[in-house]
Design an enzyme around this catalytic site. Structure first.
Site, PDB file in Angstrom:
ATOM      1  N   PRO A  10       0.853  -1.203   0.000  1.00  0.00           N
ATOM      2  CA  PRO A  10       0.000   0.000   0.000  1.00  0.00           C
ATOM      3  C   PRO A  10       0.891   1.255   0.000  1.00  0.00           C
ATOM      4  CG  PRO A  10      -0.286  -1.305   2.015  1.00  0.00           C
ATOM      5  CD  PRO A  10       0.792  -1.956   1.244  1.00  0.00           C
ATOM      6  N   HIS A  11       0.488   2.230  -0.741  1.00  0.00           N
ATOM      7  CA  HIS A  11       1.336   3.423  -0.845  1.00  0.00           C
ATOM      8  C   HIS A  11       0.479   4.653  -1.122  1.00  0.00           C
ATOM      9  CE1 HIS A  11       0.936   1.547  -4.826  1.00  0.00           C
ATOM     10  NE2 HIS A  11       0.769   2.783  -5.234  1.00  0.00           N
ATOM     11  N   ALA A  12       1.006   5.786  -0.713  1.00  0.00           N
ATOM     12  CA  ALA A  12       0.295   7.046  -0.987  1.00  0.00           C
ATOM     13  C   ALA A  12       1.265   8.214  -0.944  1.00  0.00           C
ATOM     14  CB  ALA A  12      -0.815   7.252   0.034  1.00  0.00           C
TER      15      ALA A  12
ATOM     16  N   TYR B  68       9.986   8.591  -4.675  1.00  0.00           N
ATOM     17  CA  TYR B  68       8.881   7.666  -4.426  1.00  0.00           C
ATOM     18  C   TYR B  68       8.958   6.455  -5.364  1.00  0.00           C
ATOM     19  CZ  TYR B  68       3.800   6.490  -4.511  1.00  0.00           C
ATOM     20  OH  TYR B  68       2.578   5.884  -4.470  1.00  0.00           O
TER      21      TYR B  68
END
Lengths: 595, 150
Positions: B66-68, B113
């Site tokens: 999961p990433h944001a 990122y």
């Protein structure tokens, strides 16, 4: 007898000698030929601008006379309030014309002439000139409270540029005669040749006294005024009764000048607020607001018929002292509000005549109000001084204002107070605004004329280089889908939400990092790597778009209208447009075609 | 890119109790609470959940990432969650997830990122390392595995 024959032969010989000398003089001296041609062309352009102005003037006058609420009601025996609907009909016609010919309608008034000259966007097509003649005549003939000088300058400039293109002059010369045409039209419409010359210098050339257009401008103004005088006679627009000017009232002159400056500033501030309000309502299409505005104006006309039209009749009535002070004050407020409202819709009309009208009202009221405090001043004289002060302050044209008032009054006694009023009012406005009204308007369009040179790209609108062929992708789509699309796309992709609303962009730059690992591609959706770029609008300049692309380090920028992407602008298109314009300017200035 | 250890800390490693993927995300994101990584944990969790709803980050082999990217994230970092029992992440291979790597990045940390995600993926692609991490008994072990990972 033989001596007579001998004498005749001698005379013929001398004449032949002079003829040969004159012929040689003209054929060998190219410069002289050019000067003679310049004078000739200037005279023709002046006459054409004068004729154009007279046609325009006649159209307005015919409409004004035929459908003026007070005249019409007298003939048809219908109440004047019914005829207040005339401005509404005019508004409908103007909106229709603007919609039918959006390209011709896009550049209006004096500002557009300055732009054409500055940016050498010449020749102005003849159809554009004809369109402005008709649209402006309809606007002003149906009672809009604006002036004829903006459209006149546009018509004169259009005719000047058209005639010079007919004789295949180069762009430099065409620009010269465009300026000459604009000034000549003003000279003709106000029957004021010197004011026409200084209008050209102060407004169109933005005080560039070294400009090569000056001689052509002067000749054209003289020629135009001759046409105007031949048509209208030596009649002044204003009927000025006898007045008394006392030079010892200098303090009151200065006070009135400051009042004029302050009212001019208030008008500009009001105009600015109206403009912002209109843009909020209809960003790209403010002319539509003309319809509700004309309804509002019609209601006002029912109660105050005198605010109808350009205002010359009102000026003459004020000077004839036909109004009580309280009515004058109301008319002044209404005039200021409606001129601001009409001007900012983009209606076809200028601010000179309204400035004269507002100035007359301000000056008259100023003198009348002071009389309540025991100061006896001649309201007619102060009305004329106010006219100069307001004209100079509102339009940043102190010299034109002085000369115009002088030419309208033909009375030298008024010069000194008008000079004081014009210069002080102008200084008050420029001190506060740090620029003239035209400079500030052009600045809003990205053209800073106060700089030593104009940034070419500031004059190029994004619209002219925007492309419609762009690809979008939903933010929720997997990145691998975007990769497939990117292979086909010429640039990057526009990322949109489910409703098609703009979110950001995906360019190869963003993708390149993701391609480092094929597993990352599987993991990501477009939303994860979208680049939130502040887009541009269709009204932005290419310079602004380029600046933004440089900031973000991207090679394209979306053009967004109401959250939806309508086009894109490419970095390389801007650069190629820049090169093209530079090349065109060089070719036009130093090319070998024409004179 | 430098070692993965530069982007995590023993405090960011947690043995997860949650069986539901959203609860697991909440549980793991909480490790950033009170740190200089994120100033708005609630917004961060919401962003992670919203992203998860669009498409699963369970990429198979028992891994989820999961990433944001968020304005309130001030320092790029990742957290590791280990679930011995496994969590249903709707993974693309249908298998339960035992290793959750949660990545947080600032709105403008675009390149970093992607580089970090890329590095994480290349490390986790190694079956041996992945299994060692899932079998790890303590945070110390995880740190040691990451230190040795190339």
């Amino acid at each position: 007898m033989p001596s007579n024959v001998c004498l005749m032969g001698k005379s013929l010989h001398i004449l032949q000698h002079y003829y040969d000398n004159v012929k040689a003089f003209f054929t060998t001296r190219y410069d002289l030929k050019e000067y003679v041609l310049q004078i000739g062309i200037s005279l023709v352009i002046g006459a054409a601008a004068g004729l154009g102005s007279m046609v325009f003037h006649t159209l307005i006058e015919c409409m004004r006379f035929a459908i003026n609420p007070s005249h019409f009601s007298r003939y048809l025996e219908i109440p004047s309030f019914v005829m207040a609907i005339v401005p509404v009909i005019g508004a409908l016609l103007v909106i229709g014309l603007t919609r039918l010919f959006p390209q011709q309608a896009s550049e209006r008034g004096v500002r557009s002439v300055i732009k054409s000259v500055l940016l050498q966007k010449i020749p102005i097509p003849l159809f554009t000139t004809v369109f402005h003649l008709v649209a402006s005549a309809v606007t002003l003939g149906t009672g809009a409270p604006l002036g004829p000088e903006g459209p006149s300058a546009k018509i004169g400039a259009g005719l000047g540029s058209y005639i010079s293109s007919l004789v295949r002059l180069n762009i430099r010369k065409m620009t010269t005669y465009t300026v000459a045409g604009a000034g000549a039209a003003i000279a003709a419409i106000f029957n004021a040749p010197i004011a026409g010359v200084f209008f050209g210098i102060e407004v169109i050339l933005l005080n560039d006294l070294k400009n090569e257009s000056l001689s052509a401008l002067m000749i054209a103004c003289v020629s135009a005024d001759m046409v105007s005088k031949a048509y209208l006679g030596n009649v002044s627009l204003l009927q000025i009764p006898k007045f008394q000017v006392n030079t010892h009232e200098v303090l009151y002159f200065i006070l009135l000048a400051i009042v004029c400056g302050i009212i001019a500033l208030l008008f500009m501030e009001l105009s600015h607020i109206i403009k912002k309000f209109y843009k909020k309502m209809r960003n790209d299409d403010t002319i539509v607001i003309l319809l509700p505005l004309s309804l509002l104006f019609a209601v006002a006309v029912m109660f105050f018929t005198d605010i109808y039209g350009i205002g010359y009749e009102l000026i003459n009535k004020v000077l004839a002292k036909e109004f009580p002070v309280n009515i004058l004050a109301i008319v002044l407020v209404l005039k200021i509000i409606f001129v601001g409202l009409y001007f900012q819709t983009g209606a076809y009309g200028g601010l000179f005549a309204p400035s004269l009208c507002i100035g007359i009202l301000v000056g008259f009221l100023f003198a009348s109000m002071l009389s309540f405090f025991g100061v006896t001043l001649d309201p007619v004289a102060y009305a004329i001084i106010g006219m100069g002060g307001m004209l100079a302050g509102l339009n940043s044209i102190p010299i034109t204002a002085i000369l115009m008032v002088f030419e309208l009054t033909n009375d030298y006694r008024i010069i000194l107070p008008v000079m004081l009023a014009s210069v002080i009012s102008h200084l008050t406005v420029t001190y506060y605004n740090k620029g003239t009204i035209y400079e500030l308007e052009l600045l809003e369009e990205g053209i800073d004329v106060r700089k030593s040179r104009i940034n070419i790209l500031e004059s190029v609108n994004v619209q002219s280089i925007a492309r419609k062929d762009f690809q979008t992708i939903n933010a929720k789509a997997p990145l691998k889908n975007a990769l497939d699309k990117l292979i086909e796309a010429e640039t990057g992709l526009i990322v949109v939400d489910d409703g098609g609303g703009y979110i950001g962009i995906l360019s190869l730059n963003e993708i390149r990092q993701a391609l480092l690992s094929s597993d990352v591609v599987e993991l990501l959706i477009c939303q994860d790597i979208v680049f939130h770029v502040n887009p541009c609008s269709i009204r932005d300049s290419a310079a602004e778009a380029l600046k933004r692309m440089d900031e973000y380090g991207i090679d394209f920028l979306p053009v967004v209208k109401e959250d939806k992407v309508t086009a894109i602008v490419l970095y390389r298109d801007i650069i190629s447009m820049y090169n093209k314009i530079v090349l065109q300017i060089e070719e036009r200035q130093y090319g070998h075609f024409g004179l | 890119m430098s070692s993965l250890l530069e982007f995590t800390d023993s405090k960011f490693i947690k043995f997860l109790k949650s069986k539901n993927k959203y609860k697991a995300i909440e549980e793991l994101a909480d490790v950033f609470k009170g740190t200089d990584v994120c100033s708005d944990i609630k917004a961060f969790i919401n962003a992670l959940k919203e992203r998860e709803e669009i498409m699963t980050t369970g990429i198979g082999f028992g891994i989820a990432v999961p990433h944001a990217k968020l304005e309130s994230v001030h320092k790029i970092a990742f957290a590791i969650g280990i679930s011995k029992k496994g969590i249903d992440f709707n993974s693309i291979d249908g298998k339960p997830v035992h290793l959750v790597v949660l990545v947080a990045a600032g709105e403008r940390q675009h390149k970093e990122y992607l580089k970090l995600l890329s590095k994480i993926m290349s490390v986790l692609k190694n079956d041996l390392i992945r299994n060692e991490m899932i079998e790890a008994k303590s945070t110390k072990d995880i740190i040691e595995i990451l230190r040795n990972a190339k």
